[in-house]
Motif scaffolding. Structure first.
Motif, PDB file in Angstrom:
ATOM      1  N   ASP A 129       0.879  -1.187   0.000  1.00  0.00           N
ATOM      2  CA  ASP A 129       0.000   0.000   0.000  1.00  0.00           C
ATOM      3  C   ASP A 129       0.909   1.228   0.000  1.00  0.00           C
ATOM      4  O   ASP A 129       1.524   1.560   1.007  1.00  0.00           O
ATOM      5  N   ARG A 166      -0.772   8.607  -3.352  1.00  0.00           N
ATOM      6  CA  ARG A 166      -0.467   7.254  -3.806  1.00  0.00           C
ATOM      7  C   ARG A 166      -1.517   6.277  -3.283  1.00  0.00           C
ATOM      8  O   ARG A 166      -2.025   6.446  -2.184  1.00  0.00           O
ATOM      9  N   SER A 167      -1.837   5.268  -4.110  1.00  0.00           N
ATOM     10  CA  SER A 167      -2.917   4.320  -3.788  1.00  0.00           C
ATOM     11  C   SER A 167      -4.174   5.084  -3.363  1.00  0.00           C
ATOM     12  O   SER A 167      -4.907   4.678  -2.457  1.00  0.00           O
ATOM     13  N   TRP A 216      -8.133   3.651  -3.513  1.00  0.00           N
ATOM     14  CA  TRP A 216      -8.571   2.500  -2.733  1.00  0.00           C
ATOM     15  C   TRP A 216      -9.668   2.928  -1.746  1.00  0.00           C
ATOM     16  O   TRP A 216      -9.476   3.881  -0.976  1.00  0.00           O
TER      17      TRP A 216
END
Length: 198
Positions: A50, A175-176, A179
């Motif tokens: 992650d 980032r990510s 999700w």
């Protein structure tokens, strides 16, 4: 006062813990007294894969607490001014945690106001991860501590039914970012106002 959540509560997938932490009570005891609040917003951070999780950088002095036992605290510093509180999940050596993003004040509101002078609206006392740590007196000295003993405890509260819960992407990350790992109590006025990352 609900019972203190046992270590087994945290020894599960991070997403499950993040959802079930809604409605529980985060409590901090310092020399000044006890302050607590009902958790109304959480985010899950899932491990080294992650990219939004600190563990993406690997095992370092900063992230060591993330690799610890489930049911312990991970408290880190951001922007050179705020502490953020997380509950470590899954199993030792699997770095993952739930960030507590917002609380509805429960006990010690006067103490919270003293710690956050100039705040005119009680909603603003604890409607963000840095704000709630300041209000409760949570600092880095409380990192890597068990959540089954003082100074930091998480207690059972009133369960939040599924129809009152909303899941979104996380806030303030790059980032990510897509999700869906943020859980909130729908309509609760103490939920933070940040823009979702999607």
């Amino acid at each position: 006062m609900g019972r203190v959540l046992p270590r087994a509560f945290y020894e599960r997938e991070t997403e499950i813990v993040a959802r079930e932490m809604l409605g529980t009570v985060l409590e901090c005891e310092t020399d000044d007294g006890i302050a607590s609040g009902i958790i109304v917003e959480t985010e899950a951070y899932l491990g080294e894969h992650d990219l939004a999780c600190h563990a993406a950088a690997g095992r370092t002095a900063r992230t060591e607490a993330l690799y610890g036992l489930p049911g312990t605290s991970y408290v880190y510093f951001i922007y050179g001014m705020y502490w953020c509180f997380n509950a470590v999940t899954r199993a030792e050596g699997l770095p993952s945690a739930v960030l507590v993003r917002a609380l509805e004040p429960l006990e010690g509101t006067a103490l919270m106001r003293e710690r956050r002078p100039g705040i005119r609206n009680d909603v603003d006392l604890t409607n963000g991860p840095g704000k709630l740590c300041t209000a409760l007196g949570i600092t880095g000295s409380m990192s890597s501590k068990t959540l089954q003993r003082k100074p930091l405890l998480i207690r059972e509260g009133e369960p939040v039914p599924d129809e009152q819960i909303e899941v979104t992407t996380r806030i303030g990350i790059t980032r990510s970012a897509d999700w869906p790992l943020r859980w909130i109590v729908r309509g609760n006025r103490y939920v933070s106002k940040g823009k979702v990352s999607a």
